[in-house]
Scaffold this motif. Structure first.
Motif, PDB file in Angstrom:
ATOM      1  N   ASP A  67     101.767  98.746  95.835  1.00  0.00           N
ATOM      2  CA  ASP A  67      99.487  99.204  96.674  1.00  0.00           C
ATOM      3  C   ASP A  67      99.841  99.557  97.849  1.00  0.00           C
ATOM      4  OD1 ASP A  67      97.208  98.563  96.564  1.00  0.00           O
ATOM      5  OD2 ASP A  67      97.154  96.411  96.466  1.00  0.00           O
ATOM      6  N   ARG A  68      99.095 100.103  97.933  1.00  0.00           N
ATOM      7  CA  ARG A  68      98.962 100.697  98.847  1.00  0.00           C
ATOM      8  C   ARG A  68      98.186 100.463 100.029  1.00  0.00           C
ATOM      9  NH1 ARG A  68      97.282 105.887  98.106  1.00  0.00           N
ATOM     10  NH2 ARG A  68      95.654 105.306  97.955  1.00  0.00           N
ATOM     11  N   GLU A  69      97.038  99.409  99.409  1.00  0.00           N
ATOM     12  CA  GLU A  69      96.218  98.878  99.854  1.00  0.00           C
ATOM     13  C   GLU A  69      96.615  96.685 100.278  1.00  0.00           C
ATOM     14  OE1 GLU A  69      93.089  99.431 101.581  1.00  0.00           O
ATOM     15  OE2 GLU A  69      94.498 101.506 101.169  1.00  0.00           O
ATOM     16  N   PHE A  70      97.909  96.917  99.131  1.00  0.00           N
ATOM     17  CA  PHE A  70      98.141  95.770  99.175  1.00  0.00           C
ATOM     18  C   PHE A  70      97.246  94.614  98.785  1.00  0.00           C
ATOM     19  CE2 PHE A  70      98.528  96.632 104.064  1.00  0.00           C
ATOM     20  CZ  PHE A  70      97.125  96.497 104.281  1.00  0.00           C
ATOM     21  N   SER A  71      96.001  94.697  97.880  1.00  0.00           N
ATOM     22  CA  SER A  71      94.636  94.249  97.410  1.00  0.00           C
ATOM     23  C   SER A  71      94.831  92.658  97.678  1.00  0.00           C
ATOM     24  CB  SER A  71      94.394  95.040  96.424  1.00  0.00           C
ATOM     25  OG  SER A  71      93.673  96.403  97.363  1.00  0.00           O
ATOM     26  N   GLN A  72      95.647  92.186  96.509  1.00  0.00           N
ATOM     27  CA  GLN A  72      95.578  90.795  96.760  1.00  0.00           C
ATOM     28  C   GLN A  72      96.588  89.776  97.692  1.00  0.00           C
ATOM     29  OE1 GLN A  72      98.858  91.656  92.717  1.00  0.00           O
ATOM     30  NE2 GLN A  72      97.313  89.628  92.565  1.00  0.00           N
ATOM     31  N   LEU A  73      97.944  90.660  98.506  1.00  0.00           N
ATOM     32  CA  LEU A  73      97.947  89.584  99.717  1.00  0.00           C
ATOM     33  C   LEU A  73      96.810  89.775 100.685  1.00  0.00           C
ATOM     34  CD1 LEU A  73      99.357  88.783 101.078  1.00  0.00           C
ATOM     35  CD2 LEU A  73     100.543  90.843 102.225  1.00  0.00           C
ATOM     36  N   ARG A 238     109.544  89.723 107.398  1.00  0.00           N
ATOM     37  CA  ARG A 238     108.696  90.500 108.146  1.00  0.00           C
ATOM     38  C   ARG A 238     107.541  91.099 107.182  1.00  0.00           C
ATOM     39  NH1 ARG A 238     109.826  89.348 111.458  1.00  0.00           N
ATOM     40  NH2 ARG A 238     109.063  90.694 112.559  1.00  0.00           N
ATOM     41  N   GLY A 239     106.569  89.699 107.906  1.00  0.00           N
ATOM     42  CA  GLY A 239     105.239  89.844 107.171  1.00  0.00           C
ATOM     43  C   GLY A 239     104.340  88.824 108.602  1.00  0.00           C
ATOM     44  N   GLY A 240     103.354  90.036 108.795  1.00  0.00           N
ATOM     45  CA  GLY A 240     102.558  89.225 110.016  1.00  0.00           C
ATOM     46  C   GLY A 240     101.116  90.295 109.435  1.00  0.00           C
ATOM     47  N   TYR A 241     100.335  89.693 110.134  1.00  0.00           N
ATOM     48  CA  TYR A 241      98.620  89.758 109.671  1.00  0.00           C
ATOM     49  C   TYR A 241      97.577  89.526 110.708  1.00  0.00           C
ATOM     50  CZ  TYR A 241      98.344  85.059 108.579  1.00  0.00           C
ATOM     51  OH  TYR A 241      98.071  83.418 108.753  1.00  0.00           O
ATOM     52  N   LEU A 261     104.154  98.713 103.362  1.00  0.00           N
ATOM     53  CA  LEU A 261     104.282  97.379 103.467  1.00  0.00           C
ATOM     54  C   LEU A 261     104.602  97.384 101.491  1.00  0.00           C
ATOM     55  CD1 LEU A 261     103.961  94.450 104.694  1.00  0.00           C
ATOM     56  CD2 LEU A 261     102.313  93.989 103.248  1.00  0.00           C
ATOM     57  N   SER A 262     106.441  97.316 101.901  1.00  0.00           N
ATOM     58  CA  SER A 262     106.970  97.227 100.287  1.00  0.00           C
ATOM     59  C   SER A 262     106.296  96.378  99.436  1.00  0.00           C
ATOM     60  CB  SER A 262     108.318  97.114 100.170  1.00  0.00           C
ATOM     61  OG  SER A 262     108.580  95.537 100.925  1.00  0.00           O
ATOM     62  N   ALA A 263     107.045  96.446  97.952  1.00  0.00           N
ATOM     63  CA  ALA A 263     106.196  95.292  96.564  1.00  0.00           C
ATOM     64  C   ALA A 263     106.768  94.061  97.097  1.00  0.00           C
ATOM     65  CB  ALA A 263     107.040  96.144  95.645  1.00  0.00           C
ATOM     66  N   VAL A 264     108.147  94.201  97.450  1.00  0.00           N
ATOM     67  CA  VAL A 264     108.928  93.033  97.727  1.00  0.00           C
ATOM     68  C   VAL A 264     108.629  91.902  98.917  1.00  0.00           C
ATOM     69  CG1 VAL A 264     110.800  92.246  98.519  1.00  0.00           C
ATOM     70  CG2 VAL A 264     111.528  94.035  97.124  1.00  0.00           C
ATOM     71  N   THR A 265     108.272  92.865  99.862  1.00  0.00           N
ATOM     72  CA  THR A 265     106.956  91.530 100.916  1.00  0.00           C
ATOM     73  C   THR A 265     105.894  91.062 100.516  1.00  0.00           C
ATOM     74  OG1 THR A 265     108.220  93.256 102.457  1.00  0.00           O
ATOM     75  CG2 THR A 265     106.336  92.147 103.080  1.00  0.00           C
ATOM     76  N   GLN A 266     104.966  92.453  99.782  1.00  0.00           N
ATOM     77  CA  GLN A 266     103.864  91.556  98.781  1.00  0.00           C
ATOM     78  C   GLN A 266     103.824  90.294  98.399  1.00  0.00           C
ATOM     79  OE1 GLN A 266     101.089  94.489  98.003  1.00  0.00           O
ATOM     80  NE2 GLN A 266     102.433  95.970  98.907  1.00  0.00           N
ATOM     81  N   ALA A 267     105.390  90.159  96.984  1.00  0.00           N
ATOM     82  CA  ALA A 267     105.392  89.461  96.551  1.00  0.00           C
ATOM     83  C   ALA A 267     105.545  87.844  97.422  1.00  0.00           C
ATOM     84  CB  ALA A 267     105.890  90.078  95.391  1.00  0.00           C
ATOM     85  N   THR A 268     106.324  88.125  98.144  1.00  0.00           N
ATOM     86  CA  THR A 268     107.143  86.815  98.945  1.00  0.00           C
ATOM     87  C   THR A 268     106.286  86.189  99.362  1.00  0.00           C
ATOM     88  OG1 THR A 268     108.923  88.145  99.318  1.00  0.00           O
ATOM     89  CG2 THR A 268     109.248  86.026 101.047  1.00  0.00           C
ATOM     90  N   ALA A 269     105.551  87.217 100.258  1.00  0.00           N
ATOM     91  CA  ALA A 269     104.195  86.762 101.263  1.00  0.00           C
ATOM     92  C   ALA A 269     102.936  86.091 100.162  1.00  0.00           C
ATOM     93  CB  ALA A 269     103.273  87.569 101.848  1.00  0.00           C
ATOM     94  N   LEU A 270     102.624  86.771  98.809  1.00  0.00           N
ATOM     95  CA  LEU A 270     102.027  85.776  98.382  1.00  0.00           C
ATOM     96  C   LEU A 270     101.913  84.279  97.672  1.00  0.00           C
ATOM     97  CD1 LEU A 270     100.315  89.032  96.039  1.00  0.00           C
ATOM     98  CD2 LEU A 270      99.148  87.612  97.296  1.00  0.00           C
ATOM     99  N   ALA A 271     103.702  84.768  97.501  1.00  0.00           N
ATOM    100  CA  ALA A 271     104.392  83.586  97.008  1.00  0.00           C
ATOM    101  C   ALA A 271     104.568  82.132  97.870  1.00  0.00           C
ATOM    102  CB  ALA A 271     105.889  83.734  96.396  1.00  0.00           C
ATOM    103  N   ALA A 272     104.671  82.976  98.817  1.00  0.00           N
ATOM    104  CA  ALA A 272     104.923  81.547 100.116  1.00  0.00           C
ATOM    105  C   ALA A 272     102.919  81.053 100.109  1.00  0.00           C
ATOM    106  CB  ALA A 272     105.305  81.875 101.037  1.00  0.00           C
ATOM    107  N   LEU A 273     101.989  82.045 100.120  1.00  0.00           N
ATOM    108  CA  LEU A 273     100.516  81.383 100.277  1.00  0.00           C
ATOM    109  C   LEU A 273     100.471  80.217  99.380  1.00  0.00           C
ATOM    110  CD1 LEU A 273      99.173  84.960 101.462  1.00  0.00           C
ATOM    111  CD2 LEU A 273      99.698  82.465 103.091  1.00  0.00           C
TER     112      LEU A 273
END
Length: 364
Positions: A67-73, A238-241, A261-273
Motif C-alpha cells: 500500500d503506497r499510502e500505508f493507510s492502516q499504519l 526501521r520505522g519512523g514517522y 515503505l515495504s509490506a513487511v515494515t508496515q505489518a511489523t509496525a502495525l503489530a507493535a502498535l
C-alpha cells in the motif's frame, strides 16, 4: 591520504561531500552494549509472536507492491499519538532519519539553510550535506540548555529555512520547553522556516514534560518527528514517522520513492502498535534504570544532566577516553561523544546497568 580516500577523490563527488565521514558508531562484540541508545530489553514474547504472525501474513502477498499510502499504519499512528490527529496528519518512512531526509529533500536544497543547536544529533549536518543544504549552527549555553530568546534570535539572524530542535536532545538528554518551540516558530515566519521538533525519545520523558504535538494546530510549518526504534524496540525494523499539517505530508509525496515503505515494515509496525501497552511497560523499567544511573553517578561526584530520554549524559570525567576504554575492557561499551569531560550511557536492563555502575565506580 589513504588509498581508499584517493580512489574516492578521483570520482566526480559533489564538493560539499568531499572530506566527510559517514555516520557510524563502534559495533564491537562485547557483552553490554550501551552506546547507541537502543532498547536493550527486546520484544516481549507476545509482541514477538504477533509480529511473526503479521509478517507471515504479509509474506503471502510479497509478489505485489505494498500500500503506497500505508493507510492502516497512518490511522494506527494517529490513534497512538492522540492530540486530535488524523491519518492526513501522519507520514512514515524507514526510520526517522529517512523522514528527516525527505523533509530536507522537499524544503531544503541549494540556496536553502538549515539551523541546529549543538551539541545535538550528528545526523543533522550529514542530512543537510546529502541534500546540498547549507548547515549553520548556534551554540547552547554552557550547561547545554537553550532558551527561547537565544533560539529565536538565532533563527532571525541566520534566516534559516529549516530548524532542527531535538527534544529530548541527543546527546544531552534534555527536553525543551514549549516556549522555545513557539519562539522559533514565530521567529521563522520571515523566512517561512520549517521547524522540526525531533522527539525520538519522547516516550521516556519524565512526568509533566510536554510534547510539541500540542502546538501543531494552526502551525502549518511545524513538524514533530518520532521513531519506533526506541520505545517500541524496533531499531532493526526501521520505522519512523511524523505528525504535521496535511500539506506537509502532501509535500513529502513529491519526493518519496515509489512504495518506499515495504509490506513487511508496515505489518511489523502495525503489530507493535496493537501491543503498545506491553512495549511501554518496558519503557517504565528503562526510565527506572535511567534514574538509577543519574542518582548513582551523582553520588560518585560526577555531573549527570537531567534526562528525559533513555540515556544519561554526564560530565565531571577527568579523562573520558581512559574511562571509556576502562569500561570497554570490562565488556561495557558506552559512547564518547567528543565533548571534553563528558560521556553518554544508554539505560539498559537492570543487569546491564549494574555492570556499568560497578565498573565506573572502580574507574572514577
Amino acid at each position: 591520504m589513504t588509498d581508499q580516500l584517493e580512489r574516492l577523490n578521483r570520482l566526480p563527488l559533489r564538493d560539499n561531500l568531499r572530506g566527510l565521514q559517514p555516520y557510524g558508531a563502534p559495533q564491537p562484540h562485547v557483552p553490554v552494549l550501551l552506546n547507541v541508545n537502543g532498547n536493550t530489553h527486546g520484544l516481549p514474547a507476545k509482541v514477538h509472536a504477533a509480529i511473526v504472525a503479521a509478517v507471515g501474513e504479509a509474506a503471502a502477498g510479497l509478489n505485489r507492491y505494498p500500500d503506497r499510502e500505508f493507510s492502516q499504519l497512518r490511522e494506527a499512528l494517529a490513534g497512538y499519538l492522540g492530540h486530535g490527529l488524523g491519518p492526513s496528519n501522519i507520514w512514515a518512512a524507514n526510520g526517522s532519519n529517512e523522514v528527516l531526509q525527505q523533509i530536507l529533500q522537499a524544503f531544503g536544497g541549494p540556496g536553502r539553510r538549515a539551523l541546529s543547536f549543538p551539541p545535538t544529533y550528528s545526523m543533522y549536518p550529514l542530512l543537510a550535506s546529502g541534500t546540498d543544504t547549507e548547515y549553520v549552527t548556534s551554540p547552547r549555553a554552557a550547561d547545554f540548555t537553550l532558551t527561547a530568546e537565544a533560539a529565536g534570535e538565532a533563527v532571525r539572524r541566520t534566516r534559516a529555512n529549516i530548524v532542527f530542535l531535538g527534544s529530548p536532545n541527543n546527546p544531552t538528554g534534555t527536553a525543551l520547553g514549549l516556549d522555545v518551540v513557539e519562539a522559533v516558530y514565530e521567529a521563522g515566519a520571515a523566512s517561512s522556516a520549517i521547524v522540526i521538533v525531533d522527539e525520538a525519545y519522547a516516550e521516556f520523558a519524565r512526568t509533566g514534560t510536554p510534547s510539541a504535538l500540542s502546538l501543531l494546530p494552526g502551525r502549518e510549518r511545524l513538524i514533530v518527528s518520532r521513531t519506533m526504534s526506541k520505545a517500541f524496540a524496533l531499531a532493526g525494523a526501521r520505522g519512523g514517522y511524523l505528525a504535521a499539517a496535511p500539506e506537509i505530508t502532501d509535500a513529502l509525496r513529491l519526493v518519496r520513492l515509489p512504495y518506499h515503505l515495504s509490506a513487511v515494515t508496515q505489518a511489523t509496525a502495525l503489530a507493535a502498535l496493537e501491543h503498545a501497552d506491553a512495549l511501554l511497560a518496558n519503557v517504565e523499567d528503562i526510565k527506572g534504570q535511567r534514574d538509577r544511573i543519574v542518582e548513582e553517578l551523582s553520588a560518585l561526584g560526577l555531573a549527570p544532566a537531567p534526562s528525559d530520554s533513555n540515556f544519561v549524559f554526564f560530565g565531571g570525567v577527568k579523562d573520558p577516553r581512559v574511562v571509556w576504554q576502562g569500561l570497554l575492557d570490562a565488556g561495557v561499551l558506552i559512547r564518547d561523544v567528543g565533548i571534553p569531560g563528558h560521556l553518554r550511557v544508554t539505560a539498559g536492563t537492570e543487569a546491564e546497568t549494574t555492570a556499568f555502575l560497578g565498573r565506573i565506580r572502580e574507574l572514577v
